[in-house]
Write an enzyme that holds these catalytic residues in place. Structure first.
Site, PDB file in Angstrom:
ATOM      1  N   GLU A 193       0.816  -1.216   0.000  1.00 39.00           N
ATOM      2  CA  GLU A 193       0.000   0.000   0.000  1.00 39.00           C
ATOM      3  C   GLU A 193       0.853   1.272   0.000  1.00 39.00           C
ATOM      4  OE1 GLU A 193      -2.893  -0.533   3.179  1.00 39.00           O
ATOM      5  OE2 GLU A 193      -3.703  -2.319   2.227  1.00 39.00           O
ATOM      6  N   GLU A 315      -5.290  -8.164  -1.716  1.00 38.06           N
ATOM      7  CA  GLU A 315      -5.528  -8.336  -0.271  1.00 38.06           C
ATOM      8  C   GLU A 315      -6.906  -7.757  -0.034  1.00 38.06           C
ATOM      9  OE1 GLU A 315      -2.716  -6.478   2.747  1.00 38.06           O
ATOM     10  OE2 GLU A 315      -4.652  -5.835   3.560  1.00 38.06           O
TER      11      GLU A 315
END
Ligand SMILES: *[C@@H]1O[C@H](CO)[C@@H](O)[C@H](O)[C@H]1NC(C)=O
Ligand SMILES: *[C@@H]1O[C@H](CO)[C@@H](O)[C@H](O)[C@H]1NC(C)=O
Ligand SMILES: *[C@@H]1O[C@H](CO)[C@@H](O)[C@H](O)[C@H]1NC(C)=O
Ligand SMILES: *[C@@H]1O[C@H](CO)[C@@H](O)[C@H](O)[C@H]1NC(C)=O
Ligand SMILES: *[C@@H]1O[C@H](CO)[C@@H](O)[C@H](O)[C@H]1NC(C)=O
Ligand SMILES: *[C@@H]1O[C@H](CO)[C@@H](O)[C@H](O)[C@H]1NC(C)=O
Length: 511
Positions: A193, A315
């Site tokens: 991220e 994810e």
């Protein structure tokens, strides 16, 4: 019909006629049409996979006993699949060839060892300190993954940097170790991220810089370790594709060369934060629909800048921040999970990696005792019954409360014949059962796999039943997952989900 009649006769005895009358009228009819002539999408053969969050490496498996027979059985039941070892912790992980330190010195450093007490909530966002993963620990990780036939992808630390560049030295050490041991790592990823780095660390790595770092990773995999040259490369694992900045990051990464490097463009998705999660949100069609736009965006952007690249939900789960206790780990989570799989398959995602196999309240195994949560069984049935070819479904439901998806049946895992079709559906109506009619298969005998909470009135139950039988491991083995034969209309009770296989669909596209 039979069911409603018998319900009626029971309630005539027990209740006033009026309430019985309303009960009957409460049932809703929905007509469903499945287009078996054309496919709308074809999935990776390992469409459903899982994650092991890097925090598990930091905490030495928490309470997961990877050598126990039940954990092995449960994990193996889901193979073959991809397992992504990654997450916030990956950007704080330093590999060190050698043995693990003793548990006493681990305790002295204030970190958590085996047998960690999970009665205190672990805040996964607060572990922003470096930790060491030893060669010995990597051995135990690899040996688990290998023993249950999972394909592992490993997330490398992108925060090890030299000026503005990624410093690959530690990654090279890990790869050397992997090469020396002849381990099979299916894929690599760089960072987690990265679009949120500034938010959590006050540190920025721009998307075009990250693309350059990925080029470096590609070179290493081709020049230094040619035996890894067919590894998958996954990235940029951008989160919150509902926000403009994130969309820009994802786009810029692919556009500035990242798209030529990655085998799969990845993004992460949670519907909401665990902090604000409510029961209603898990059953809200608008919340469920919110995923569609993000998937469409990711697919459209990837097709534009990297036309041959797959798109993975790298994810994903219901609620971010470890999952919502009492929701993400109970029957009700299945609505979000099953709908997510349906939406992802329908709108062009190749692989979905569920956060997580173990760890957090959103995990497939209970965080404390590693018993299977309802979503474990749902996932197992999904893998068993749902095939790669996605079919177009239209229904007369306009409320968004009866959600239905169809694929060709997976004929590799169960004994269904080519041409079979699998439908999966959920009824979000709080009170009303739904009569579902499959217009092109009105007279076919079907296999019905109805999943209900146990007890059936408690959507927040930790237990799930298949056609009335509670699903549990039996002597550390998976139980048989048996359907109920049925002809004609299917009645899906309120707040339930399930699968229907039409063995005699003879769908040409499914041969
Ligand atoms: C634990 O603390 C000692 C002393 O501060 C340090 O040398 C060691 O590297 C630490 N170990 C880990 C795993 O952080
Ligand atoms: C982790 O270690 C690296 C390499 O020594 C260092 O550059 C970085 O600042 C450390 N990060 C933290 C959060 O301590
Ligand atoms: C997954 O693992 C199996 C067994 O090791 C291997 O044959 C296969 O090529 C792997 N697939 C990918 C995509 O890495
Ligand atoms: C990958 O490496 C093998 C040797 O290990 C070589 O034969 C093959 O051509 C390489 N493929 C690519 C795409 O570089
Ligand atoms: C699915 O069917 C509907 C109704 O016939 C149609 O409007 C839609 O375009 C179809 N979708 C695809 C992807 O074929
Ligand atoms: C599929 O073929 C079988 C055997 O020929 C037949 O009995 C069945 O009715 C067919 N199903 C449909 C939906 O046409």
């Amino acid at each position: 019909m039979i069911r409603l009649n018998s319900l009626c006769s029971t309630c005539q005895v027990m209740l006033a006629f009026v309430s019985c009358f309303t009960e009957i009228h409460a049932a809703i009819s929905v007509r469903v049409k499945i287009d078996v002539k054309s496919e709308i999408n074809r999935l990776n053969e390992n469409f459903v996979g899982f994650t092991l969050d890097s925090s598990l490496l930091r905490h030495h498996w928490e309470n997961l006993d990877v050598r126990s027979k039940s954990v092995q059985t449960l994990a193996k039941g889901l193979s073959p699949c991809f397992v992504r070892v990654g997450g916030t912790g990956s950007d704080f992980l330093i590999f060190k060839n050698g043995k693990s330190i003793s548990s006493s010195s681990r305790a002295a450093n204030g970190s958590l060892g085996y047998g960690i007490d999970l009665s205190n909530e672990v805040d996964y966002t607060k572990h922003l300190t470096n930790f060491t993963m030893t060669g010995e620990f990597f051995d135990s990780l690899y040996s688990f993954v290998q023993s249950v036939s999972w394909n592992m992808t490993f997330d490398l630390n992108v925060l090890l940097r030299e000026k503005e560049w990624w410093d690959p030295e530690n990654a090279i050490q890990l790869m050397r170790y992997v090469a020396k041991k002849n381990y099979r790592v299916s894929g690599w990823e760089l960072g987690n991220e990265p679009n949120a780095f500034y938010h959590i660390l006050g540190y920025r790595i721009n998307a075009d810089q990250l693309a350059d770092d990925y080029k470096r990773l590609y070179q290493i995999l081709h020049d230094i370790f040619p035996q890894f040259n067919s590894s998958l490369i996954l990235g940029p694992s951008v989160t919150k594709l509902c926000k403009e900045n994130s969309i820009a990051y994802f786009t810029n990464f692919l556009q500035s060369g990242g798209g030529k490097i990655v085998t799969a463009a990845t993004f992460h998705h949670y519907y909401f934060s665990a902090k604000t999660a409510t029961e209603q949100m898990f059953l809200d069609p608008e919340v469920l629909d919110s995923l569609i736009e993000e998937v469409q965006l990711a697919v459209t952007i990837t097709r534009k800048w990297a036309p041959y690249t797959q798109v993975w939900l790298g994810e994903t789960s219901s609620a971010s921040g470890g999952g919502a206790k009492g929701l993400s780990d109970t029957y009700i989570a299945g609505f979000m999970w099953l709908d997510k799989l349906g939406v992802a398959a329908k709108y062009g995602i190749d692989v979905v990696l569920r956060q997580s196999f173990y760890s957090g309240h959103y995990s497939l195994l209970d965080h404390n005792d590693c018993s299977p949560n309802p979503d474990y069984w749902l996932t197992l049935l999904y893998k068993n019954l749902v095939g790669r070819t996605v079919l177009n479904v239209t229904s007369s439901d306009a409320s968004g409360q009866l959600r239905v998806y169809a694929h060709c049946t997976n004929i590799k895992r169960m004994q269904y014949k080519p041409g079979s079709v699998t439908i999966y559906l959920m009824n979000l109506h709080r009170k009303e059962a739904v009569n579902v009619e499959f217009l092109n298969f009105l007279s076919e005998t079907v296999d019905f796999y109805l999943l209900q909470p146990v007890p059936s009135t408690n959507v927040k139950s930790k237990f799930i039943g298949l056609n009335g039988k509670t699903l549990l491991l039996q002597n550390n083995e998976l139980p048989p997952l048996l359907p109920r034969k049925q002809q004609g209309k299917i009645i899906l009770p309120s707040l339930t989900y399930g699968f229907i296989v039409i063995p005699n669909a003879n769908a040409t596209i499914c041969y």
